[in-house]
Design a protein around this motif. Structure first.
Motif, PDB file in Angstrom:
ATOM      1  N   ASP A 128       0.855  -1.179   0.000  1.00  0.00           N
ATOM      2  CA  ASP A 128       0.000   0.000   0.000  1.00  0.00           C
ATOM      3  C   ASP A 128       0.896   1.234   0.000  1.00  0.00           C
ATOM      4  OD1 ASP A 128      -0.804  -0.709   3.449  1.00  0.00           O
ATOM      5  OD2 ASP A 128       0.952   0.278   2.607  1.00  0.00           O
ATOM      6  N   GLU A 175      -3.735  -2.168  -2.063  1.00  0.00           N
ATOM      7  CA  GLU A 175      -4.164  -1.328  -3.180  1.00  0.00           C
ATOM      8  C   GLU A 175      -3.109  -1.153  -4.252  1.00  0.00           C
ATOM      9  OE1 GLU A 175      -3.903   2.130   0.058  1.00  0.00           O
ATOM     10  OE2 GLU A 175      -4.480   2.872  -1.901  1.00  0.00           O
ATOM     11  N   THR A 176      -1.814  -1.333  -3.924  1.00  0.00           N
ATOM     12  CA  THR A 176      -0.763  -1.162  -4.936  1.00  0.00           C
ATOM     13  C   THR A 176      -0.037  -2.451  -5.242  1.00  0.00           C
ATOM     14  OG1 THR A 176       0.863  -0.541  -3.234  1.00  0.00           O
ATOM     15  CG2 THR A 176      -0.412   1.241  -4.231  1.00  0.00           C
ATOM     16  N   SER A 191      -5.770 -12.738  -5.800  1.00  0.00           N
ATOM     17  CA  SER A 191      -5.916 -11.593  -4.912  1.00  0.00           C
ATOM     18  C   SER A 191      -6.708 -11.931  -3.659  1.00  0.00           C
ATOM     19  CB  SER A 191      -6.611 -10.433  -5.646  1.00  0.00           C
ATOM     20  OG  SER A 191      -7.875 -10.836  -6.130  1.00  0.00           O
TER      21      SER A 191
END
Length: 384
Positions: A128, A175-176, A191
């Motif tokens: 993140d 998120e990244t 994921s």
């Protein structure tokens, strides 16, 4: 009937240091993994228990320098462990102080990457805006800035590929995390844990990760137990020696040893009085002598703030992100980095950028690679 040994107690709640208030009940405090990295060691297979811990601690301190706390990574009861987590002792004291009144409820200070789920054959990457954490199977992991994390994952994949130990699946969370997907081309990427292949069942802190604990000093605990046992054993041993009839001979030998020790101590004290401490009481000979030597050394040498290999690597990471890093080596002679660049002009630019970042980069090898470009080995030191 279900085997009681198979029933696992739920792990305490986790709390990242500095992230609000601790939980009300028992908890495990997570410390920044970038400040408590794992170090792989070469340990003889025959060493077990305390002897293995002592050898591992000496190897880590010899490689990285003094002032570190070292914790063995003995997961799932493995006796042939070969990795340790290290952290600067002053940083460990700050972590303990950050617990405040909640220290009594804390069940351990554990590097944050150990809070990721783990299973054999599974790599977990969580990324993140705050940084990247990685769990590369049950016994390996790290936390780092995104640029450095990419380099470390590239090296880990190369080693796994060379050893025939590529992961069966890679779980990308955060998120990244998708930015790292191109590194794992050809490997199953998911994921969510529910999408993992059959047979991969990751568990969170179920392998004894809480034992990699910087909240307590296991060596001090062991010394305390040893002292208590010694107080119980000596009276029984002395009675047995007397019953066997050789207490007198033993006493005579002890007297001779004490006389020899007293003579050596007297000579040592005389030498210390003559050369180092001419006046004042001597309460702790070793500590006072070392303090006097350091004082005299500091009087003739300029004070230089020591930088450890981990500090140098963090300082160099932004510059090395622009070069192709082949390997990073921590040896007896310090930190060295193998890089590959387009040409010698680019190599000079990397060296200049490291100098601008406050580092001295001395090339110990540079040559034109057969496939094109220039390869070099740079020894990194802190700028004077």
């Amino acid at each position: 009937m279900r085997d009681p040994a198979a029933v696992r107690r739920p792990s305490p709640a986790t709390w990242r240091i500095g992230d609000g208030l601790p939980p009300a009940g028992p908890f495990i405090a997570l410390v920044p993994g970038a400040e408590a990295p794992l170090i792989a060691l070469t340990l003889p297979a025959a060493l077990k228990g305390v002897a293995r811990e002592d050898v591992a601690r000496r190897q880590a301190l010899d490689r990285l320098g003094p002032g570190l706390d070292v914790r063995p990574v003995r997961l799932d009861g493995a006796g042939d462990w070969s990795r340790v987590a290290v952290a600067e002792r002053m940083q460990v004291l700050r972590w303990r102080g950050a617990l405040g009144p909640a220290a009594a409820r804390c069940r351990g200070l554990v590097p944050d990457y150990f809070a990721l789920p783990a299973a054999p054959g599974l790599w977990v990457i969580e990324s993140d805006r705050d940084g990247v954490m990685a769990r590369l199977g049950p016994v390996d992991g790290f936390a780092a800035e995104p640029a450095l994390a990419g380099r470390m994952l590239t090296l880990a994949l190369a080693e796994a590929r060379a050893g025939g130990a590529l992961p069966q699946a890679v779980l990308l969370r955060g998120e990244t995390a998708s930015a790292f997907a191109p590194l794992f081309k050809g490997l199953p990427l998911v994921s969510r844990s529910a999408d993992l292949p059959e047979g991969l069942h990751p568990r969170v802190m179920a392998l004894g990760e809480a034992a990699v604990d910087f909240a307590r000093d296991p060596r001090a605990d062991a010394d305390g137990v040893e002292a208590r046992i010694r107080r119980l054993v000596w009276p029984v041993l002395l009675v047995a020696l007397g019953a066997l009839g050789w207490a007198a001979a033993q006493g005579l030998g002890i007297a001779r040893d004490r006389a020899a020790a007293a003579a050596v101590q007297a000579e040592t004290l005389a030498a210390v009085r003559r050369d180092l401490l001419p006046s004042g009481p001597i309460l702790d000979l070793e500590r006072q002598v070392m303090r006097e030597i350091e004082r005299r050394r500091a009087a003739v040498l300029p004070a230089v703030a020591a930088q450890g290999p981990l500090d140098l690597l963090r300082q160099a990471a932004p510059v090395l992100a622009g070069a192709e890093v082949q390997a990073v080596t921590l040896g007896a002679d310090g930190l060295s980095v193998e890089v590959s660049v387009a040409d010698f002009q680019a190599l000079d630019a990397v060296i200049g950028a490291l100098g601008a970042a406050g580092l001295v980069a001395r090339p110990s090898r540079s040559a034109i690679d057969p496939g094109g470009g220039v390869g070099a080995t740079l020894a990194l030191e802190g700028a004077p």
